[in-house]
Every structure is written in structure tokens, then in C-alpha cells.
Scaffold this motif. Structure first.
Motif, mmCIF file in Angstrom:
data_model
loop_
_atom_site.group_PDB
_atom_site.id
_atom_site.type_symbol
_atom_site.label_atom_id
_atom_site.label_comp_id
_atom_site.label_asym_id
_atom_site.label_seq_id
_atom_site.Cartn_x
_atom_site.Cartn_y
_atom_site.Cartn_z
ATOM 1 N N MET A 1 0.841 -1.187 0.000
ATOM 2 C CA MET A 1 0.000 0.000 0.000
ATOM 3 C C MET A 1 0.877 1.239 0.000
ATOM 4 N N ALA A 2 0.520 2.207 -0.807
ATOM 5 C CA ALA A 2 1.352 3.392 -0.961
ATOM 6 C C ALA A 2 1.308 4.275 0.268
ATOM 7 N N LYS A 3 2.443 4.912 0.529
ATOM 8 C CA LYS A 3 2.518 5.882 1.610
ATOM 9 C C LYS A 3 2.287 7.270 1.025
ATOM 10 N N VAL A 4 1.382 8.024 1.622
ATOM 11 C CA VAL A 4 1.094 9.382 1.165
ATOM 12 C C VAL A 4 1.493 10.343 2.273
ATOM 13 N N ARG A 5 2.479 11.194 1.990
ATOM 14 C CA ARG A 5 2.960 12.154 2.972
ATOM 15 C C ARG A 5 2.227 13.481 2.795
ATOM 16 N N PRO A 6 1.608 14.003 3.850
ATOM 17 C CA PRO A 6 0.909 15.285 3.712
ATOM 18 C C PRO A 6 1.880 16.414 3.404
ATOM 19 N N GLU A 7 1.534 17.252 2.427
ATOM 20 C CA GLU A 7 2.397 18.346 2.012
ATOM 21 C C GLU A 7 2.194 19.589 2.881
ATOM 22 N N LYS A 8 1.051 19.692 3.509
ATOM 23 C CA LYS A 8 0.791 20.841 4.356
ATOM 24 C C LYS A 8 0.003 20.394 5.586
ATOM 25 N N ARG A 9 -0.052 21.280 6.561
ATOM 26 C CA ARG A 9 -0.772 20.941 7.786
ATOM 27 C C ARG A 9 -2.274 20.834 7.502
ATOM 28 N N THR A 10 -2.843 19.725 7.958
ATOM 29 C CA THR A 10 -4.266 19.473 7.750
ATOM 30 C C THR A 10 -4.852 18.916 9.039
ATOM 31 N N THR A 11 -6.087 19.252 9.312
ATOM 32 C CA THR A 11 -6.769 18.698 10.476
ATOM 33 C C THR A 11 -8.119 18.133 10.061
ATOM 34 N N LEU A 12 -8.587 17.190 10.840
ATOM 35 C CA LEU A 12 -9.896 16.584 10.614
ATOM 36 C C LEU A 12 -10.529 16.344 11.979
ATOM 37 N N SER A 13 -11.667 16.968 12.225
ATOM 38 C CA SER A 13 -12.314 16.883 13.540
ATOM 39 C C SER A 13 -13.589 16.053 13.454
ATOM 40 N N ARG A 191 3.997 17.253 7.733
ATOM 41 C CA ARG A 191 5.254 16.567 7.453
ATOM 42 C C ARG A 191 5.884 15.987 8.719
ATOM 43 N N ASP A 192 5.715 16.684 9.847
ATOM 44 C CA ASP A 192 6.304 16.196 11.092
ATOM 45 C C ASP A 192 5.285 15.477 11.973
ATOM 46 N N ARG A 193 4.057 15.320 11.481
ATOM 47 C CA ARG A 193 3.024 14.555 12.189
ATOM 48 C C ARG A 193 2.337 13.665 11.169
#
Length: 215
Positions: A1-13, A191-193
């Protein structure tokens, strides 16, 4: 399964006492065996001083109907589950393994407003073979899993209806007061989370002599 690294800070509540959020893989390209323990890493904050995370590994057919199994008691059991209270996130670094985080439970670390904490959640072992076209999902929520289909009925010696977890529910109001565990939970991505699910995928080339559950 591919790893997808977030390019920017994103949140989901999500509402801690709601249905939570579910992430799905693309349709599987080949028969896929998942056998062994799993683990989930999350970066979480809460509007309250604590949060419970219920992690459910699930399998869905091509038409997105969930596949469940007869458990020890409940007829609609998902393939695997894990649980962690955010204030009990402290790890024993020596005993922890990538697939088995080991929590000390010797210190309560309450959350602060806006504080993002790293959670490592153990998910109990399972064994399943999913056909091509099926999807594997992971659900995060703040309460017990409930199967979305037909009820499993109610046994005379159980107080609750069978909805996917049998009689083993986390619903004691003294342990889970609504003012603490009924807030909003936020998942953080950057990127760091980088959250991830550790799944034990058995390569198809391995000869399987052990018994397996098939969807």
C-alpha cells in the motif's frame, strides 16, 4: 500500500460521541492476507481534558458493504479493534515494539486546550484474507463500534443489545463523563506529524499452511 505524505498541515475533527471518521484503501488488486497484530499512530487534540480513541479495522466489499464475522458472542464483529485513553499514552520504550506499543499506565497525562499529543494504539491480532476488489478500512471514533446493519438481538442475561461488541462496552458514566469524553476530537496531519496504520500483510508467495478466515 502506498505511503502518502501530507504536504501541508491538515486537520480533521469529529464529534467524540458520533460515528467518527473512516479511511479506506483503494480496491485491493489481489487477494490480500492480514495476519497478526496491528498498530495505529495518531496525532490528536481535544476540546476537553481527555479523549478516548476506539480504532476499528474493517473490511468492505466492492459495493462498500461491511463484512463482519461471528465473534465469541456477537454475530457482527469487525476484524480487529484497539483502544487507548489519551491521558494514558505514556509508552515504555524498552518494551514497545512497532506492532505492539506497551503503555505503562503509571501516570495520567491530561490534555491541555489546543495541545497535540502523539498516540500509539495497539490493535489486537487478527487473520483475514480479502479478495481482489475489496477494501480495508480503519475507523477512529470516541465510543464503541456499532455495526450498521441488522441487530444481533439481545440475550436474556445481557443488559445491552448486541451491536458489534457483545456485552463488553465502555459506557460507564463514572468512567466516561460526557463533559470530558463528549467533546470534539481533532486528527492532525503534517510533514512532522504523519499518522499511519501498521498492518501485517502476508506476501502471496508465502505458502499458507495455517487456517485462515476468508471473506
Amino acid at each position: 500500500m502506498a505511503k502518502v505524505r501530507p504536504e501541508k498541515r491538515t486537520t480533521l475533527s469529529f464529534d467524540a460521541l458520533g460515528d467518527g471518521v473512516t479511511f479506506l484503501t483503494p480496491p485491493l488488486l489481489e487477494e490480500t492476507e492480514i495476519t497478526g497484530p496491528s498498530a495505529l499512530k495518531l496525532f490528536v487534540s481535544s476540546t476537553t481534558s481527555d479523549a478516548d480513541i476506539f480504532a476499528i479495522v474493517r473490511v468492505f466489499s466492492p459495493d462498500l458493504k461491511e463484512v463482519v464475522f461471528q465473534g465469541a458472542i456477537d454475530p457482527h464483529t469487525p476484524i480487529a479493534q484497539g483502544w487507548l485513553r489519551a491521558s494514558h499514552r505514556k509508552l515504555d520504550k524498552k518494551l514497545s515494539l512497532p506492532y505492539r506499543p506497551y503503555h505503562t499506565h503509571d501516570e495520567e497525562q491530561k490534555l491541555k486546550a489546543g495541545q497535540v499529543v502523539e498516540l500509539d494504539i495497539e490493535i489486537w491480532p487478527t487473520s483475514i484474507v480479502a479478495p481482489p476488489g475489496y477494501r480495508v478500512g480503519i475507523t477512529m471514533r470516541g465510543k464503541d463500534y456499532e455495526y450498521g446493519g441488522a441487530s444481533g438481538g439481545k440475550l436474556s442475561n445481557f443488559k445491552n443489545e448486541l451491536k458489534g461488541c457483545g456485552p463488553f462496552l465502555h459506557d460507564d458514566p463514572l468512567d466516561r463523563p460526557a463533559d470530558v469524553f463528549g467533546g470534539a476530537t481533532t486528527l492532525h496531519f503534517s510533514r512532522d506529524r504523519q499518522p499511519y496504520v501498521f498492518l501485517p500483510i502476508i506476501p502471496n508467495k508465502v505458502k499458507r499452511s495455517h487456517s485462515r478466515r476468508r471473506v
